[in-house]
Scaffold this motif. Structure first.
Motif, PDB file in Angstrom:
ATOM      1  N   PHE A 351      13.275  40.511  69.133  1.00  0.00           N
ATOM      2  CA  PHE A 351      12.582  39.648  68.165  1.00  0.00           C
ATOM      3  C   PHE A 351      11.065  39.776  68.327  1.00  0.00           C
ATOM      4  CE2 PHE A 351      11.052  35.785  66.193  1.00  0.00           C
ATOM      5  CZ  PHE A 351      11.857  35.689  65.067  1.00  0.00           C
ATOM      6  N   LEU A 352      10.604  39.794  69.564  1.00  0.00           N
ATOM      7  CA  LEU A 352       9.149  39.870  69.792  1.00  0.00           C
ATOM      8  C   LEU A 352       8.587  41.203  69.289  1.00  0.00           C
ATOM      9  CD1 LEU A 352       6.743  38.278  71.233  1.00  0.00           C
ATOM     10  CD2 LEU A 352       6.940  40.072  72.948  1.00  0.00           C
ATOM     11  N   THR A 353       9.277  42.281  69.648  1.00  0.00           N
ATOM     12  CA  THR A 353       8.711  43.598  69.327  1.00  0.00           C
ATOM     13  C   THR A 353       8.973  43.995  67.868  1.00  0.00           C
ATOM     14  OG1 THR A 353      10.717  44.608  70.235  1.00  0.00           O
ATOM     15  CG2 THR A 353       8.811  44.500  71.682  1.00  0.00           C
ATOM     16  N   LYS A 354      10.175  43.677  67.370  1.00  0.00           N
ATOM     17  CA  LYS A 354      10.528  44.231  66.057  1.00  0.00           C
ATOM     18  C   LYS A 354      10.414  43.231  64.899  1.00  0.00           C
ATOM     19  CE  LYS A 354      12.794  48.183  67.948  1.00  0.00           C
ATOM     20  NZ  LYS A 354      14.014  48.856  68.388  1.00  0.00           N
ATOM     21  N   HIS A 355      10.499  41.943  65.195  1.00  0.00           N
ATOM     22  CA  HIS A 355      10.265  40.971  64.120  1.00  0.00           C
ATOM     23  C   HIS A 355       8.805  40.529  64.093  1.00  0.00           C
ATOM     24  CE1 HIS A 355      14.634  40.763  63.993  1.00  0.00           C
ATOM     25  NE2 HIS A 355      14.536  40.069  62.875  1.00  0.00           N
ATOM     26  N   LEU A 356       8.245  40.339  65.297  1.00  0.00           N
ATOM     27  CA  LEU A 356       6.864  39.838  65.337  1.00  0.00           C
ATOM     28  C   LEU A 356       5.848  40.965  65.539  1.00  0.00           C
ATOM     29  CD1 LEU A 356       7.396  36.581  67.471  1.00  0.00           C
ATOM     30  CD2 LEU A 356       7.626  36.908  65.011  1.00  0.00           C
ATOM     31  N   LEU A 357       6.343  42.160  65.816  1.00  0.00           N
ATOM     32  CA  LEU A 357       5.488  43.352  65.965  1.00  0.00           C
ATOM     33  C   LEU A 357       4.443  43.159  67.065  1.00  0.00           C
ATOM     34  CD1 LEU A 357       5.089  44.044  62.149  1.00  0.00           C
ATOM     35  CD2 LEU A 357       6.838  44.915  63.692  1.00  0.00           C
ATOM     36  N   ILE A 358       4.887  42.553  68.152  1.00  0.00           N
ATOM     37  CA  ILE A 358       3.997  42.307  69.291  1.00  0.00           C
ATOM     38  C   ILE A 358       4.359  43.280  70.412  1.00  0.00           C
ATOM     39  CG2 ILE A 358       3.419  40.611  71.093  1.00  0.00           C
ATOM     40  CD1 ILE A 358       3.563  38.469  68.866  1.00  0.00           C
ATOM     41  N   ASP A 359       3.339  43.847  71.005  1.00  0.00           N
ATOM     42  CA  ASP A 359       3.451  44.854  72.065  1.00  0.00           C
ATOM     43  C   ASP A 359       4.418  44.378  73.160  1.00  0.00           C
ATOM     44  OD1 ASP A 359       2.937  46.612  74.214  1.00  0.00           O
ATOM     45  OD2 ASP A 359       0.854  46.880  73.581  1.00  0.00           O
ATOM     46  N   TRP A 360       5.349  45.267  73.515  1.00  0.00           N
ATOM     47  CA  TRP A 360       6.350  44.898  74.522  1.00  0.00           C
ATOM     48  C   TRP A 360       5.713  44.455  75.826  1.00  0.00           C
ATOM     49  CZ3 TRP A 360       6.168  47.773  78.983  1.00  0.00           C
ATOM     50  CH2 TRP A 360       5.610  49.053  78.923  1.00  0.00           C
ATOM     51  N   ARG A 361       4.462  44.937  76.122  1.00  0.00           N
ATOM     52  CA  ARG A 361       3.822  44.579  77.399  1.00  0.00           C
ATOM     53  C   ARG A 361       3.479  43.091  77.462  1.00  0.00           C
ATOM     54  NH1 ARG A 361       1.694  50.505  76.871  1.00  0.00           N
ATOM     55  NH2 ARG A 361       1.857  49.826  74.738  1.00  0.00           N
ATOM     56  N   TRP A 362       3.245  42.474  76.281  1.00  0.00           N
ATOM     57  CA  TRP A 362       2.995  41.030  76.280  1.00  0.00           C
ATOM     58  C   TRP A 362       4.250  40.275  76.706  1.00  0.00           C
ATOM     59  CZ3 TRP A 362      -0.602  38.677  72.013  1.00  0.00           C
ATOM     60  CH2 TRP A 362      -1.719  39.493  71.833  1.00  0.00           C
ATOM     61  N   GLY A 363       5.377  40.719  76.169  1.00  0.00           N
ATOM     62  CA  GLY A 363       6.646  40.064  76.499  1.00  0.00           C
ATOM     63  C   GLY A 363       7.058  40.331  77.939  1.00  0.00           C
ATOM     64  N   GLU A 364       6.830  41.565  78.370  1.00  0.00           N
ATOM     65  CA  GLU A 364       7.174  41.948  79.751  1.00  0.00           C
ATOM     66  C   GLU A 364       6.463  41.006  80.728  1.00  0.00           C
ATOM     67  OE1 GLU A 364       5.067  45.366  81.152  1.00  0.00           O
ATOM     68  OE2 GLU A 364       6.682  46.023  82.465  1.00  0.00           O
ATOM     69  N   ARG A 365       5.177  40.771  80.420  1.00  0.00           N
ATOM     70  CA  ARG A 365       4.356  39.929  81.287  1.00  0.00           C
ATOM     71  C   ARG A 365       4.861  38.474  81.279  1.00  0.00           C
ATOM     72  NH1 ARG A 365      -1.880  38.780  81.039  1.00  0.00           N
ATOM     73  NH2 ARG A 365      -1.925  38.113  83.201  1.00  0.00           N
ATOM     74  N   PHE A 366       5.152  37.990  80.069  1.00  0.00           N
ATOM     75  CA  PHE A 366       5.610  36.595  79.965  1.00  0.00           C
ATOM     76  C   PHE A 366       6.931  36.404  80.712  1.00  0.00           C
ATOM     77  CE2 PHE A 366       7.606  32.909  77.981  1.00  0.00           C
ATOM     78  CZ  PHE A 366       6.568  31.993  78.056  1.00  0.00           C
ATOM     79  N   PHE A 367       7.832  37.353  80.571  1.00  0.00           N
ATOM     80  CA  PHE A 367       9.103  37.277  81.310  1.00  0.00           C
ATOM     81  C   PHE A 367       8.813  37.226  82.821  1.00  0.00           C
ATOM     82  CE2 PHE A 367      13.062  38.828  78.773  1.00  0.00           C
ATOM     83  CZ  PHE A 367      12.774  37.948  77.760  1.00  0.00           C
ATOM     84  N   LYS A 368       7.962  38.125  83.273  1.00  0.00           N
ATOM     85  CA  LYS A 368       7.683  38.213  84.716  1.00  0.00           C
ATOM     86  C   LYS A 368       7.083  36.897  85.214  1.00  0.00           C
ATOM     87  CE  LYS A 368       7.687  40.954  88.389  1.00  0.00           C
ATOM     88  NZ  LYS A 368       6.435  40.895  89.113  1.00  0.00           N
ATOM     89  N   GLN A 369       6.251  36.269  84.369  1.00  0.00           N
ATOM     90  CA  GLN A 369       5.602  35.013  84.777  1.00  0.00           C
ATOM     91  C   GLN A 369       6.583  33.851  84.887  1.00  0.00           C
ATOM     92  OE1 GLN A 369       2.763  34.959  81.611  1.00  0.00           O
ATOM     93  NE2 GLN A 369       1.141  35.923  82.817  1.00  0.00           N
ATOM     94  N   HIS A 370       7.794  34.041  84.350  1.00  0.00           N
ATOM     95  CA  HIS A 370       8.746  32.919  84.357  1.00  0.00           C
ATOM     96  C   HIS A 370      10.068  33.196  85.060  1.00  0.00           C
ATOM     97  CE1 HIS A 370       5.890  31.629  81.307  1.00  0.00           C
ATOM     98  NE2 HIS A 370       6.260  30.418  81.651  1.00  0.00           N
ATOM     99  N   LEU A 371      10.377  34.469  85.293  1.00  0.00           N
ATOM    100  CA  LEU A 371      11.710  34.784  85.833  1.00  0.00           C
ATOM    101  C   LEU A 371      11.795  34.609  87.345  1.00  0.00           C
ATOM    102  CD1 LEU A 371      12.628  38.087  83.918  1.00  0.00           C
ATOM    103  CD2 LEU A 371      13.891  35.916  83.796  1.00  0.00           C
ATOM    104  N   ILE A 372      12.849  33.984  87.799  1.00  0.00           N
ATOM    105  CA  ILE A 372      13.112  33.925  89.243  1.00  0.00           C
ATOM    106  C   ILE A 372      13.548  35.304  89.736  1.00  0.00           C
ATOM    107  CG2 ILE A 372      15.511  33.115  88.910  1.00  0.00           C
ATOM    108  CD1 ILE A 372      15.164  31.562  91.542  1.00  0.00           C
TER     109      ILE A 372
END
Ligand SMILES: Cc1cc2nc3c(=O)[nH]c(=O)nc-3n(C[C@H](O)[C@H](O)[C@H](O)COP(=O)(O)OP(=O)(O)OC[C@H]3O[C@@H](n4cnc5c(N)ncnc54)[C@H](O)[C@@H]3O)c2cc1C
Length: 458
Positions: A351-372
């Motif tokens: 959804f982030l990359t293909k619906h919102l056209l946002i760079d996967w690196r933004w999502g990668e970072r957000f996941f890392k900031q929250h994942l145990i």
């Protein structure tokens, strides 16, 4: 004296470096907390809390073996070499033993330690097979997962997977009746933390978790693994990411019960092996393509994607306010619990990359900031797979429809209702449809097809 340097291998069982160090002479253990480096690496507060708890358990386990765990805080990886040189001198240590890590900053840190004159010996205790040992006939890394897996399965069949036992009591000078149990001080990490106690941070807990999964769930893993409302997957990822359990221990225990699981079948145990091998795949790719550790697209055609990177859309995604019930519930699962089901990681990343056209690196970072279970290789591999820029990635024209994903994998809206009570009154039919969506699926899909067409070969 030898020093065992613990990193993402917080266990005393099946720990190659520790086992080797304990073969002769006394051992001291060390762990470095590196706050500024962790900030740069986006280590999540919930993972820091988990590390703190795991370190306290590790210190107790080591104390029972007569080994002291020294915990040092330095800002960055670049501060580690001098600190280790000092420790070696102080303890008159001849060697430092550690288990390899796969990420580029970690590899460079180890090289720098050796360049500072520390006799650092590295062992493999993270992957089942050493990165660089699963290669094509031409001696290159596989570019496709299936042949990589087949090669792995055949190699694993001839490996002795028996995990290393916990070492014996280490202080060889003392007689058995004089054994001293050290009482380690409480270790506290003075950084922002988020409670991780849903996952009990100990090796015993990891083993208990594994046994329960193998006893009760693995038979049906292939049937249930895609349904986020079901307890269908092992949830061992935090333990594997920080090394409270090794992938080899997992595989060994599985094969004790299901020896056929290496036969490339389609049942639960074989499917679980497949997932452990995805973990291997991303680690091997990372070691053989160090540029991935610096944010590069695996497929360089990905450099031509014209990401739109709208901060307002990104914020809505982060906050679970896209209007798409499954995406929003999944993002709530991530921010509330620090974990997200694999199917949902794929749906949200798509959804982030293909619906919102946002760079996967933004999502990668957000996941890392929250994942145990934040793990650079698996996170990077997962994001690049979904964004179609990765190795053996999903084709660029495959775009998950968040409504169909919801109908298929959360058919009664049971998962959605956990994180969005307000929707729980809706019928099984209605609950999947967006309410005030930030983008419209059909239009977003067409725009994405156009934007991602730069990935077309030739
Ligand atoms: C966008 C995205 C980001 C991801 N980020 C991470 C991450 O930071 N850390 C992480 O450990 N996994 C990550 N994964 C992989 C996967 O989602 C998790 O490993 C899995 O959800 C963990 O749940 P489990 O322990 O119940 O897995 P199970 O299904 O029980 O699998 C057992 C173990 O195999 C490994 N594994 C399973 N699936 C994968 C996979 N697709 N890739 C690599 N290893 C896998 C994990 O170590 C997992 O614990 C990511 C996947 C995607 C699509």
């Amino acid at each position: 004296m030898k020093i065992v340097w613990f990193r993402k291998d917080l266990r005393v069982h099946d720990n190659a470096a520790l086992t080797q160090a304990c073969q002769d002479g006394p051992v001291t253990a060390v762990y470095f907390i590196t706050p500024e480096q962790w900030k740069k690496h986006d280590v999540a507060p919930i993972q820091i809390d988990f590390i703190e708890k795991a370190l306290n358990q590790l210190a107790n386990s080591l104390a029972e073996l007569g080994i002291e765990l020294i915990v040092k805080t330095v800002d960055l990886f670049s501060d580690v070499p001098n600190s280790l040189v000092y420790l070696c001198r102080k303890l008159n240590a001849s060697e430092v033993l550690a288990n390899c890590e796969v990420e580029i900053d970690e590899i460079n840190r180890d090289i720098s330690v050796q360049q500072h004159g520390v006799n650092l010996k590295l062992f493999q205790s993270d992957c089942i097979i050493n990165p660089g040992e699963v290669l094509t006939q031409q001696g290159t890394m596989f570019k496709v997962f299936t042949p990589f897996k087949i090669n792995c399965l055949s190699q694993i069949k001839s490996l002795d997977l028996t995990p290393y036992a916990k070492p014996a009591y280490n202080n060889l000078i003392l007689e058995q009746d004089e054994l001293i149990t050290l009482s380690p001080p409480t270790i506290s990490i003075e950084l922002p933390k988020k409670d991780s106690s849903t996952w009990q941070a100990s090796e015993d807990a990891a083993q208990a978790h594994l046994s329960k999964f193998l006893d009760e769930q693995v038979e049906d893993y292939h049937l249930h693994r895609d349904f986020p409302a079901k307890p269908g997957t092992s949830m061992l990822s935090p333990y594997l990411a920080l090394g409270l359990i090794s992938a080899k221990q997992c595989l060994y225990a599985l094969l004790q019960r299901y020896p056929h699981a290496l036969d490339n079948g389609k049942d639960g145990p074989s499917t679980w092996v497949n997932e452990l091998i995805w973990r291997e795949f991303y680690r091997h790719i990372m070691v053989l393509n160090p540029r991935l550790g610096k944010g590069a697209n695996y497929n360089q055609l990905g450099n031509n994607i014209n990401w739109q990177n709208d901060p307002k859309l990104f914020k809505a995604w982060c906050e679970g306010k896209t209007g798409y019930p499954l995406v929003d519930a999944a993002m709530q699962q991530l921010t509330q619990t620090g974990w997200m089901h694999n199917r949902l990681r794929m749906v949200c990343a798509s959804f982030l990359t293909k619906h919102l056209l946002i760079d996967w690196r933004w999502g990668e970072r957000f996941f890392k900031q929250h994942l145990i279970d934040g793990d650079f290789a698996s996170n990077n591999g997962g994001w690049q797979w979904v964004a179609s820029t990765g190795c053996d990635a999903q084709p660029y024209f495959r775009i998950f429809n968040p409504i169909i994903q919801s109908q298929k994998f959360d058919p009664n809206g049971q998962f959605i209702s956990i994180y969005n009570q307000a929707l729980s009154h809706l019928s099984d039919k209605q609950i999947h449809f967006p309410v005030n969506p930030i983008v419209e699926h059909k239009l977003a899909r067409l725009t994405a097809l156009d934007l991602f067409s730069v990935l077309k070969k030739g």
